[in-house]
Design a protein around this motif. Structure first.
Motif, mmCIF file in Angstrom:
data_model
loop_
_atom_site.group_PDB
_atom_site.id
_atom_site.type_symbol
_atom_site.label_atom_id
_atom_site.label_comp_id
_atom_site.label_asym_id
_atom_site.label_seq_id
_atom_site.Cartn_x
_atom_site.Cartn_y
_atom_site.Cartn_z
ATOM 1 N N TRP A 284 0.786 -1.232 0.000
ATOM 2 C CA TRP A 284 0.000 0.000 0.000
ATOM 3 C C TRP A 284 0.822 1.289 0.000
ATOM 4 O O TRP A 284 0.357 2.305 -0.502
ATOM 5 C CB TRP A 284 -0.990 0.007 1.166
ATOM 6 C CG TRP A 284 -0.367 -0.151 2.526
ATOM 7 C CD1 TRP A 284 -0.128 -1.318 3.183
ATOM 8 C CD2 TRP A 284 0.099 0.885 3.383
ATOM 9 N NE1 TRP A 284 0.462 -1.069 4.397
ATOM 10 C CE2 TRP A 284 0.597 0.277 4.551
ATOM 11 C CE3 TRP A 284 0.125 2.268 3.290
ATOM 12 C CZ2 TRP A 284 1.143 0.995 5.607
ATOM 13 C CZ3 TRP A 284 0.663 2.999 4.348
ATOM 14 C CH2 TRP A 284 1.164 2.359 5.486
ATOM 15 N N GLU B 171 -4.606 2.089 -2.622
ATOM 16 C CA GLU B 171 -4.298 1.045 -1.637
ATOM 17 C C GLU B 171 -4.074 1.628 -0.246
ATOM 18 O O GLU B 171 -4.463 1.024 0.755
ATOM 19 C CB GLU B 171 -3.079 0.225 -2.081
ATOM 20 C CG GLU B 171 -3.349 -0.679 -3.264
ATOM 21 C CD GLU B 171 -3.263 0.006 -4.624
ATOM 22 O OE1 GLU B 171 -3.104 1.252 -4.672
ATOM 23 O OE2 GLU B 171 -3.377 -0.698 -5.646
ATOM 24 N N ILE C 127 -7.491 2.439 1.196
ATOM 25 C CA ILE C 127 -8.137 1.197 1.633
ATOM 26 C C ILE C 127 -7.503 0.707 2.940
ATOM 27 O O ILE C 127 -8.212 0.291 3.872
ATOM 28 C CB ILE C 127 -8.047 0.110 0.533
ATOM 29 C CG1 ILE C 127 -8.855 0.530 -0.694
ATOM 30 C CG2 ILE C 127 -8.492 -1.248 1.046
ATOM 31 C CD1 ILE C 127 -10.333 0.734 -0.443
ATOM 32 N N HIS C 128 -6.186 0.765 3.031
ATOM 33 C CA HIS C 128 -5.486 0.357 4.262
ATOM 34 C C HIS C 128 -5.967 1.185 5.455
ATOM 35 O O HIS C 128 -6.254 0.639 6.529
ATOM 36 C CB HIS C 128 -3.971 0.505 4.072
ATOM 37 C CG HIS C 128 -3.175 0.250 5.307
ATOM 38 N ND1 HIS C 128 -3.000 -1.004 5.835
ATOM 39 C CD2 HIS C 128 -2.516 1.097 6.122
ATOM 40 C CE1 HIS C 128 -2.261 -0.924 6.921
ATOM 41 N NE2 HIS C 128 -1.955 0.349 7.125
ATOM 42 N N PHE D 209 -9.736 0.319 6.338
ATOM 43 C CA PHE D 209 -9.893 -0.949 7.042
ATOM 44 C C PHE D 209 -9.225 -0.925 8.415
ATOM 45 O O PHE D 209 -9.726 -1.545 9.350
ATOM 46 C CB PHE D 209 -9.418 -2.128 6.190
ATOM 47 C CG PHE D 209 -10.465 -2.563 5.208
ATOM 48 C CD1 PHE D 209 -11.526 -3.356 5.611
ATOM 49 C CD2 PHE D 209 -10.427 -2.135 3.900
ATOM 50 C CE1 PHE D 209 -12.524 -3.729 4.721
ATOM 51 C CE2 PHE D 209 -11.414 -2.499 2.997
ATOM 52 C CZ PHE D 209 -12.465 -3.304 3.405
#
Length: 131
Positions: free
Chosen positions: A101, A107, A110-111, A114
């Motif tokens: 990421w 990415e 998203i990291h 989450f």
């Protein structure tokens, strides 16, 4: 707390349904080709069962606030969920290489999303357990 548990339930159900897109999104047809038949099928079957258990956790959170917050079995289930999602939070940072990421905008987003989701979910279960 009930509202947060219901929100978590909805989020977990959505997360479970997202697993349906994994094979296509991650190009499993091509990526798994070098694997043996057993390993290909094991990845698919385990993904289905992970999605199923996440769906059932979501359903439990959405429908069973009173039962989960009562002493006894409910608190034990909440403890288990707290351990499960805290472990998932730890794996977010130590189970995946940051190469996946770092320096990649999508990415990285998203990291972060989450990571925040695992913090929210695991914190909620611990707060309920200790209340």
């Amino acid at each position: 707390m009930e509202l947060h548990l219901k929100i978590t339930g909805i989020l977990l159900i959505i997360l479970a349904l997202i697993h349906i897109a994994f094979p296509k999104y991650f190009n499993w047809e091509k990526e798994f080709r070098p694997l043996s038949l057993m390993n290909r099928q094991m990845m698919r079957v385990h993904t289905i069962f992970i999605a199923l258990i996440i769906f059932l956790m979501g359903l439990l959170c959405l429908t069973s606030f009173n039962e989960l917050t009562e002493p006894g079995l409910g608190k034990k289930i909440i403890l288990g969920l707290g351990v499960f999602w805290t472990t998932r939070l730890i794996i977010q940072f130590f189970g995946y290489s940051s190469e996946l990421w770092k320096g990649k905008t999508f990415e990285t987003i998203i990291h972060i999303i989450f990571s925040l989701l695992w913090i929210y979910i695991s914190s909620l279960f611990w707060i309920i357990y200790f209340s």
